[in-house]
Design a protein around this motif. Structure first.
Motif, mmCIF file in Angstrom:
data_model
loop_
_atom_site.group_PDB
_atom_site.id
_atom_site.type_symbol
_atom_site.label_atom_id
_atom_site.label_comp_id
_atom_site.label_asym_id
_atom_site.label_seq_id
_atom_site.Cartn_x
_atom_site.Cartn_y
_atom_site.Cartn_z
ATOM 1 N N MET A 100 -9.976 -5.702 -8.903
ATOM 2 C CA MET A 100 -9.058 -6.315 -7.936
ATOM 3 C C MET A 100 -8.552 -5.266 -6.951
ATOM 4 O O MET A 100 -8.533 -4.063 -7.238
ATOM 5 N N GLU A 101 -8.145 -5.765 -5.792
ATOM 6 C CA GLU A 101 -7.579 -4.926 -4.729
ATOM 7 C C GLU A 101 -6.285 -5.582 -4.260
ATOM 8 O O GLU A 101 -6.307 -6.718 -3.771
ATOM 9 N N VAL A 102 -5.165 -4.892 -4.429
ATOM 10 C CA VAL A 102 -3.852 -5.419 -4.050
ATOM 11 C C VAL A 102 -3.393 -4.717 -2.781
ATOM 12 O O VAL A 102 -3.334 -3.479 -2.726
ATOM 13 N N THR A 103 -3.064 -5.492 -1.761
ATOM 14 C CA THR A 103 -2.621 -4.939 -0.482
ATOM 15 C C THR A 103 -1.437 -5.747 0.033
ATOM 16 O O THR A 103 -1.032 -6.744 -0.563
ATOM 17 N N LYS A 104 -0.897 -5.307 1.153
ATOM 18 C CA LYS A 104 0.186 -6.038 1.825
ATOM 19 C C LYS A 104 -0.222 -6.269 3.273
ATOM 20 O O LYS A 104 -0.835 -5.420 3.911
ATOM 21 N N ASP A 105 0.128 -7.429 3.772
ATOM 22 C CA ASP A 105 -0.108 -7.789 5.162
ATOM 23 C C ASP A 105 1.238 -8.157 5.760
ATOM 24 O O ASP A 105 1.682 -9.295 5.656
ATOM 25 N N GLY A 106 1.898 -7.162 6.350
ATOM 26 C CA GLY A 106 3.277 -7.379 6.776
ATOM 27 C C GLY A 106 4.159 -7.509 5.549
ATOM 28 O O GLY A 106 4.268 -6.596 4.736
ATOM 29 N N HIS A 110 3.534 -9.988 3.309
ATOM 30 C CA HIS A 110 2.758 -10.853 2.429
ATOM 31 C C HIS A 110 2.022 -10.012 1.387
ATOM 32 O O HIS A 110 1.343 -9.051 1.723
ATOM 33 N N LEU A 111 2.152 -10.426 0.111
ATOM 34 C CA LEU A 111 1.444 -9.789 -0.991
ATOM 35 C C LEU A 111 0.074 -10.457 -1.113
ATOM 36 O O LEU A 111 -0.023 -11.666 -1.306
ATOM 37 N N VAL A 112 -0.989 -9.653 -1.007
ATOM 38 C CA VAL A 112 -2.354 -10.180 -0.938
ATOM 39 C C VAL A 112 -3.199 -9.545 -2.037
ATOM 40 O O VAL A 112 -3.101 -8.347 -2.295
ATOM 41 N N ILE A 113 -4.061 -10.364 -2.694
ATOM 42 C CA ILE A 113 -4.952 -9.866 -3.740
ATOM 43 C C ILE A 113 -6.379 -10.311 -3.444
ATOM 44 O O ILE A 113 -6.614 -11.416 -2.955
ATOM 45 N N LYS A 114 -7.331 -9.426 -3.727
ATOM 46 C CA LYS A 114 -8.754 -9.734 -3.605
ATOM 47 C C LYS A 114 -9.412 -9.433 -4.944
ATOM 48 O O LYS A 114 -9.352 -8.307 -5.425
ATOM 49 N N LEU A 115 -10.043 -10.452 -5.560
ATOM 50 C CA LEU A 115 -10.619 -10.333 -6.893
ATOM 51 C C LEU A 115 -12.138 -10.284 -6.836
ATOM 52 O O LEU A 115 -12.762 -10.851 -5.931
ATOM 53 N N GLU A 116 -12.715 -9.618 -7.825
ATOM 54 C CA GLU A 116 -14.160 -9.549 -7.969
ATOM 55 C C GLU A 116 -14.738 -10.944 -8.210
ATOM 56 O O GLU A 116 -14.168 -11.737 -8.961
ATOM 57 N N ASP A 117 -15.860 -11.240 -7.572
ATOM 58 C CA ASP A 117 -16.509 -12.539 -7.751
ATOM 59 C C ASP A 117 -17.517 -12.420 -8.896
ATOM 60 O O ASP A 117 -18.574 -11.809 -8.757
ATOM 61 N N LEU A 118 -17.204 -13.037 -10.049
ATOM 62 C CA LEU A 118 -18.065 -12.954 -11.230
ATOM 63 C C LEU A 118 -18.929 -14.188 -11.430
ATOM 64 O O LEU A 118 -19.791 -14.196 -12.303
ATOM 65 N N CYS A 120 0.648 -1.632 -7.955
ATOM 66 C CA CYS A 120 1.922 -1.930 -7.291
ATOM 67 C C CYS A 120 1.863 -1.531 -5.822
ATOM 68 O O CYS A 120 1.176 -0.569 -5.449
ATOM 69 N N VAL A 121 2.580 -2.266 -4.995
ATOM 70 C CA VAL A 121 2.721 -1.946 -3.575
ATOM 71 C C VAL A 121 4.195 -2.048 -3.199
ATOM 72 O O VAL A 121 4.947 -2.811 -3.806
ATOM 73 N N LYS A 122 4.603 -1.254 -2.217
ATOM 74 C CA LYS A 122 5.995 -1.239 -1.768
ATOM 75 C C LYS A 122 6.089 -1.739 -0.344
ATOM 76 O O LYS A 122 5.265 -1.393 0.506
ATOM 77 N N VAL A 123 7.117 -2.540 -0.090
ATOM 78 C CA VAL A 123 7.374 -3.054 1.251
ATOM 79 C C VAL A 123 8.382 -2.142 1.934
ATOM 80 O O VAL A 123 9.399 -1.781 1.341
ATOM 81 N N GLN A 124 8.119 -1.764 3.178
ATOM 82 C CA GLN A 124 9.023 -0.898 3.921
ATOM 83 C C GLN A 124 10.319 -1.625 4.273
ATOM 84 O O GLN A 124 10.345 -2.851 4.429
ATOM 85 N N ILE A 160 -12.665 -13.241 -1.510
ATOM 86 C CA ILE A 160 -11.883 -13.237 -0.271
ATOM 87 C C ILE A 160 -10.413 -13.002 -0.617
ATOM 88 O O ILE A 160 -9.958 -13.352 -1.702
ATOM 89 N N PRO A 161 -9.632 -12.400 0.285
ATOM 90 C CA PRO A 161 -8.206 -12.149 0.010
ATOM 91 C C PRO A 161 -7.428 -13.455 -0.130
ATOM 92 O O PRO A 161 -7.691 -14.440 0.559
ATOM 93 N N VAL A 162 -6.445 -13.444 -1.048
ATOM 94 C CA VAL A 162 -5.605 -14.618 -1.307
ATOM 95 C C VAL A 162 -4.140 -14.188 -1.265
ATOM 96 O O VAL A 162 -3.756 -13.163 -1.837
ATOM 97 N N HIS A 163 -3.303 -14.990 -0.583
ATOM 98 C CA HIS A 163 -1.870 -14.712 -0.494
ATOM 99 C C HIS A 163 -1.181 -15.100 -1.794
ATOM 100 O O HIS A 163 -1.387 -16.198 -2.318
ATOM 101 N N LEU A 164 -0.342 -14.195 -2.312
ATOM 102 C CA LEU A 164 0.408 -14.473 -3.532
ATOM 103 C C LEU A 164 1.850 -14.855 -3.259
ATOM 104 O O LEU A 164 2.346 -15.856 -3.757
ATOM 105 N N GLU A 165 2.560 -14.030 -2.463
ATOM 106 C CA GLU A 165 3.988 -14.272 -2.256
ATOM 107 C C GLU A 165 4.467 -13.519 -1.029
ATOM 108 O O GLU A 165 3.868 -12.505 -0.622
ATOM 109 N N THR A 166 5.558 -14.018 -0.431
ATOM 110 C CA THR A 166 6.239 -13.301 0.641
ATOM 111 C C THR A 166 7.241 -12.341 0.020
ATOM 112 O O THR A 166 8.094 -12.747 -0.770
ATOM 113 N N MET A 167 7.143 -11.077 0.368
ATOM 114 C CA MET A 167 7.916 -10.028 -0.299
ATOM 115 C C MET A 167 9.223 -9.741 0.437
ATOM 116 O O MET A 167 9.354 -9.991 1.643
ATOM 117 N N GLU A 168 10.188 -9.204 -0.314
ATOM 118 C CA GLU A 168 11.462 -8.803 0.250
ATOM 119 C C GLU A 168 11.381 -7.371 0.764
ATOM 120 O O GLU A 168 10.716 -6.530 0.139
#
Length: 305
Positions: free
Chosen positions: A138-144, A146-154, A218-222, A183-191
């Motif tokens: 998996m790859e965890v990133t932030k888009d603004g 938004h908490l975004v995850i991309k998982l391996e296709d098995l 883990c990822v941190k929001v500015q 493909i990336p999937v949105h999980l949650e809007t972060m504080e």
């Protein structure tokens, strides 16, 4: 030393008695493949065996399988593998042949021209519920924010349990069941200023099993660069500038126009109250009549007295 004829005859008899064991229907027997095993990871099943070696020769192998239905209800028939009949390598991907969660018998034999070996059968039978499930990549990133995850296709049989939470004392974990297409999937809007963590595990409903969890990422929001009130004031100031600046430029232009090029106002006596066209169209007779009515000074004086 001479070998007695009786001994020589007995040895020849033993040799001739062994020939039927080496020949069946006139075809020499090859050694059968040995050490059959199945390596199964994430529902991918690979049957392997020790190769049969013949100097300077290419050995081919045939693979067959027998499921529970074939074993119990269809007179013990064997079905050739869809991918490996025949094959030159000592392995066979039997994933497409294993379609149910029941014991499968698998067997292999070697072939060289018209020669064939005996069948070697896998012991014990293989059941796909013994496959090893690994955590998904998996790859965890932030888009603004938004908490975004991309998982391996098995593959289509796989689902993923994604667990995520805000890293703080007493934080509640949230769980989502997802299917991945890479493909990336949105999980949650972060504080702003918070740290969010994610982990995932693989689920295969066909065998009712889960993998272990993946390592936590883990990822941190500015923090927000401007407080909300300050941002509001900045917006209002910007809108005022858009209105005041053009108005000031217009007013300054008017002042400069009146200062440098003032408008000249004519006295009322110089203003033409009648149409110029009417003045031009005055008839000559009227002009002459006007000239004839002019009196001398003496006549004017008498008239005044």
């Amino acid at each position: 030393m001479m070998i007695p004829e009786e001994i020589l005859t007995s040895h020849m008899w033993v040799f001739y008695t062994l020939i039927p064991c080496l020949l069946i229907d006139g075809v020499a027997r090859l050694p059968a493949p040995q050490n059959l095993s199945v390596q199964s990871t994430n529902m991918k099943h690979l049957l392997t065996w020790s190769p049969v070696t013949m100097a300077g020769e290419v050995i081919h192998y045939s693979v067959e399988y027998q499921g529970e239905y074939e074993s119990l209800y269809v007179s013990h028939i064997w079905i050739p593998s869809s991918r490996c009949s025949p094959t030159e390598v000592p392995e066979c991907d039997v994933t497409d042949d294993i379609t149910a969660t029941v014991p499968y018998n698998l067997r292999v034999r070697a072939t060289l021209g018209s020669q064939t070996s005996a069948w070697s059968t896998l012991k014990p039978p293989f059941n796909r519920n013994s496959t090893i499930l690994t955590p998904p990549g998996m790859e965890v990133t932030k888009d603004g924010f938004h908490l975004v995850i991309k998982l391996e296709d098995l593959g289509p049989q796989f689902e993923f349990l994604v667990t995520y939470w805000k890293r703080e004392p007493g934080a509640k974990e949230h769980v989502k069941i997802m299917r991945s297409r890479g493909i990336p999937v949105h999980l949650e809007t972060m504080e702003p200023g918070a740290v969010y963590c994610v982990k995932a595990q693989t689920l295969v409903n066909a065998i009712g099993r889960y993998s272990t969890f993946s390592p936590t990422e883990c990822v941190k929001v500015q923090e927000e660069t401007l407080p909300l009130a300050l941002a509001l004031f900045a917006f209002i100031g910007f809108m005022l500038i858009l209105v005041v600046v053009p108005l000031s430029i217009w007013k300054m232009g008017r002042l400069l126009q009146y200062s440098c090029c003032p408008a000249v106002v004519l006295p009322d006596t110089l203003k033409i109250t009648s149409s110029p066209q009417k003045l031009i169209s005055c008839r000559r007779e009227e002009v002459e009549a006007c000239a004839m009515t002019v009196q001398s000074p003496e006549e004017l004086f008498r008239t005044w007295i």
